[in-house]
Design a protein around this motif. Structure first.
Motif, short mmCIF file in Angstrom:
data_model
loop_
_atom_site.label_atom_id
_atom_site.label_comp_id
_atom_site.label_asym_id
_atom_site.label_seq_id
_atom_site.Cartn_x
_atom_site.Cartn_y
_atom_site.Cartn_z
N VAL A 100 7.53 4.42 1.32
CA VAL A 100 7.76 5.89 1.20
C VAL A 100 9.09 6.19 0.63
CG1 VAL A 100 7.64 7.94 2.14
CG2 VAL A 100 6.04 6.20 2.91
N ALA A 101 10.06 5.38 0.92
CA ALA A 101 11.51 5.72 0.58
C ALA A 101 11.63 5.20 -0.86
CB ALA A 101 12.30 5.04 1.67
N ILE A 102 10.85 4.33 -1.42
CA ILE A 102 11.13 3.76 -2.68
C ILE A 102 11.46 4.92 -3.81
CG2 ILE A 102 10.31 2.67 -4.80
CD1 ILE A 102 9.20 0.49 -2.60
N PRO A 103 10.65 5.85 -3.88
CA PRO A 103 11.23 6.83 -5.06
C PRO A 103 12.43 7.65 -4.66
CG PRO A 103 8.93 7.33 -4.24
CD PRO A 103 9.42 6.27 -3.32
N GLY A 128 0.83 -1.12 0.01
CA GLY A 128 0.04 -0.11 -0.13
C GLY A 128 0.73 1.19 0.03
N ALA A 129 2.06 1.23 0.80
CA ALA A 129 2.79 2.61 0.94
C ALA A 129 3.45 2.81 -0.18
CB ALA A 129 3.75 2.42 2.01
N THR A 130 3.92 1.34 -1.09
CA THR A 130 4.60 1.68 -2.23
C THR A 130 3.86 1.94 -3.39
OG1 THR A 130 6.04 -0.29 -1.47
CG2 THR A 130 6.05 0.09 -3.99
N LEU A 131 2.58 1.79 -3.56
CA LEU A 131 1.66 2.28 -4.33
C LEU A 131 1.40 3.71 -4.31
CD1 LEU A 131 0.05 1.36 -6.87
CD2 LEU A 131 -1.66 0.67 -5.42
N ALA A 132 1.30 4.08 -2.99
CA ALA A 132 0.84 5.36 -2.60
C ALA A 132 1.95 6.30 -3.21
CB ALA A 132 0.49 5.78 -1.26
N SER A 133 3.16 5.91 -2.70
CA SER A 133 4.29 6.68 -3.17
C SER A 133 4.63 6.93 -4.48
CB SER A 133 5.53 6.33 -2.42
OG SER A 133 6.07 4.90 -2.77
N LEU A 134 4.26 5.76 -5.35
CA LEU A 134 4.53 5.67 -6.68
C LEU A 134 3.61 6.82 -7.55
CD1 LEU A 134 5.50 1.94 -7.66
CD2 LEU A 134 7.11 4.06 -7.34
N MET A 135 2.45 6.66 -6.78
CA MET A 135 1.44 7.41 -7.41
C MET A 135 1.71 9.02 -7.25
SD MET A 135 -2.20 5.73 -6.22
CE MET A 135 -3.34 7.21 -6.75
N ALA A 136 2.10 9.19 -5.88
CA ALA A 136 2.59 10.59 -5.70
C ALA A 136 3.65 11.23 -6.61
CB ALA A 136 2.93 10.60 -4.13
N VAL A 137 4.66 10.27 -6.84
CA VAL A 137 5.80 10.81 -7.83
C VAL A 137 5.21 11.17 -9.11
CG1 VAL A 137 7.79 9.83 -9.23
CG2 VAL A 137 7.57 9.37 -6.62
N ARG A 138 4.06 10.40 -9.75
CA ARG A 138 3.64 10.77 -10.92
C ARG A 138 2.79 11.92 -10.79
NH1 ARG A 138 7.44 9.63 -13.58
NH2 ARG A 138 6.05 10.13 -15.39
N LEU A 139 2.06 12.39 -9.67
CA LEU A 139 1.37 13.42 -9.50
C LEU A 139 2.02 14.83 -9.14
CD1 LEU A 139 -1.83 11.62 -7.82
CD2 LEU A 139 -1.69 12.44 -10.01
N VAL A 140 3.19 14.68 -8.71
CA VAL A 140 3.94 15.73 -8.18
C VAL A 140 3.99 16.90 -9.33
CG1 VAL A 140 5.37 14.75 -6.76
CG2 VAL A 140 6.16 14.94 -8.98
#
Length: 449
Positions: A410-413, A336-348
């Protein structure tokens, strides 16, 4: 004349160091992870004309030191602070300023005025709205962790009272850990009172006890702890972890004291926190909780819907994997955290804000605050009951692994940004370099992202 010229150059350099430190202190006070502080300061240093190979930045908990040494000079400055808030709007504003100053060739005076504006800017949300958001977040937590809709209102009221006490004590500058314990104590007492007022309206009367003080869980500190460790800043990471542990202990002390006063004995071992609701319930309650934390963390208004979207995605992914596929909370939280962080990177690029401003508030509803203080509560309560002791230790271990997985997600990006996710930013940066060359104001930005 030469001496006067040298003195003028030294004064100019000192002023630049002052501006650099001021920007770093704003980031430190706003709960930025150490890598973000250093990265933004180096970008600002490049704008100010510092050669990166001669600029050295050292971040400690409560202070930042900057040294600029070349073959002819060596200047050092240190700034300290004891102010700590979570201010995502300030993080976003400093990041934008570091780019805008380069793009628009700011003078030092222009940069200083903008930095001072950021330092003094008020929250996007009035206190009553933040209090209401925190309270509704507690109500959402109660339902997310297995409570029925009847438990939503008492958890919300208890959270509102607890957060109001916290806000009042913060305004009076009480010791942070004392106010954490007292806020948890008052919130839990209020939840106990609500169990009588709403008796018969809910089949899960103890869930408000578990959720009414979750706005006190140091989720940001725990996530930043692992970020710092992964980014090779162990001193800051360990400091953040130690303070987070003390905060959880303070919160637990307040809850334990209130439970003793109330005479409640069975919310440790008998209350199930496994949710069993349709997914639309997760969507509603998680969106409420994520936006509530977004208000607490002063996320820019325009970003709140994105925070809610990422939070809902993270929670639904976690619940699907953990409960429907029976893979457990640890794997579910990581996914869940990984998917949210990847979505955030694309939405920045859509909302023009750093990805952590989106990601951290969105994953906070998954931080296992209930398991943390149930574990500590069990250790405090246990005497010779081996079953309670084992349950408490299991809760603490599970909570620690979940926090670890959320932090990794969260740190993956940050781990992959330079090589994969942020390739377009690298191209944009090279373009800026060429533009500055053409204006005759080139600084080497090739090492910054």
């Amino acid at each position: 004349m030469q001496t006067e010229s040298n003195n003028g150059n030294e004064q100019r350099l000192q002023r630049k160091l002052d501006l650099l430190l001021q920007a770093g202190i704003v980031l430190l006070e706003s709960a930025a992870d150490t890598n973000r502080i250093v990265r933004n300061m180096k970008r600002i240093g490049a704008f100010l004309g510092f050669d990166d190979q001669h600029l050295h930045i050292d971040v400690l908990y409560g202070s930042i030191s900057v040294n600029y040494s070349d073959v002819a000079h060596s200047f050092s400055k240190t700034a300290q602070t004891d102010k700590y808030t979570i201010n995502m709007k300030a993080l976003s504003a400093i990041s934008k300023l570091s780019w805008r100053a380069i793009q628009k060739d700011y003078t030092m005076t222009m940069f200083a005025k903008e930095l001072e504006r950021i330092r003094r800017m008020k929250s996007d949300f009035p206190l009553w709205m933040v209090t209401l958001g925190a309270a509704l977040g507690c109500g959402g937590f109660s339902v997310c962790f297995g409570g029925d809709w009847g438990s939503f209102l008492p958890a919300t009221i208890a959270g509102l009272v607890g957060f109001a006490v916290r806000a009042m004590m913060l305004r009076e500058r009480f010791n942070f850990y004392m106010l954490t314990a007292l806020s948890a104590f008052v919130a839990t007492l209020t939840a106990w009172a609500m169990s009588f007022l709403f008796e018969g309206l809910t089949e899960t009367p103890y869930h408000p006890f578990l959720s009414c003080a979750l706005f006190l869980v140091p989720g940001v500190a725990l996530i930043n702890f692992l970020d710092d460790m992964l980014d090779h800043y162990p001193t800051m990471g360990i400091a953040r972890m130690a303070l987070a542990i003390v905060q959880v202990a303070s919160m637990t002390f307040g809850i334990v004291l209130a439970v003793q006063v109330c005479g409640v004995t069975d919310f440790l071992t008998t209350v199930s926190v496994r949710p069993d609701h349709p997914y639309w319930v997760y969507v509603v309650t998680t969106a409420i909780s994520a936006m509530g934390f977004g208000m607490i963390f002063n996320v820019p208004r325009r970003v709140l819907p994105i925070v809610a979207l990422c939070g809902v995605t993270a929670m639904c992914t976690r619940n699907f994997l953990a409960f429907d596929l029976d893979l457990g909370l640890i794997i579910g939280s990581l996914a869940g955290a990984t998917l949210a962080s990847l979505m955030a990177v694309r939405l920045v690029h859509t909302v023009h804000t750093p990805n952590h401003v989106i990601t951290i508030p969105s994953v906070i509803p998954m931080v296992p605050g209930i398991l943390m203080y149930r574990g500590v509560f069990g250790l405090v309560q246990t005497s010779t009951d081996i079953a309670i002791l084992i349950t408490s230790i299991n809760n603490l271990i599970t909570a620690g692994l979940i926090v670890l997985c959320i932090s990794v997600g969260v740190a993956i990006p940050n781990i992959f940004a330079r090589r994969w996710i942020a390739a377009d930013r690298k191209i944009h940066l090279q373009k800026l370099i060429e533009e500055r060359r053409s204006r005759g104001k080139f600084v080497n930005l090739s090492d910054f992202d």
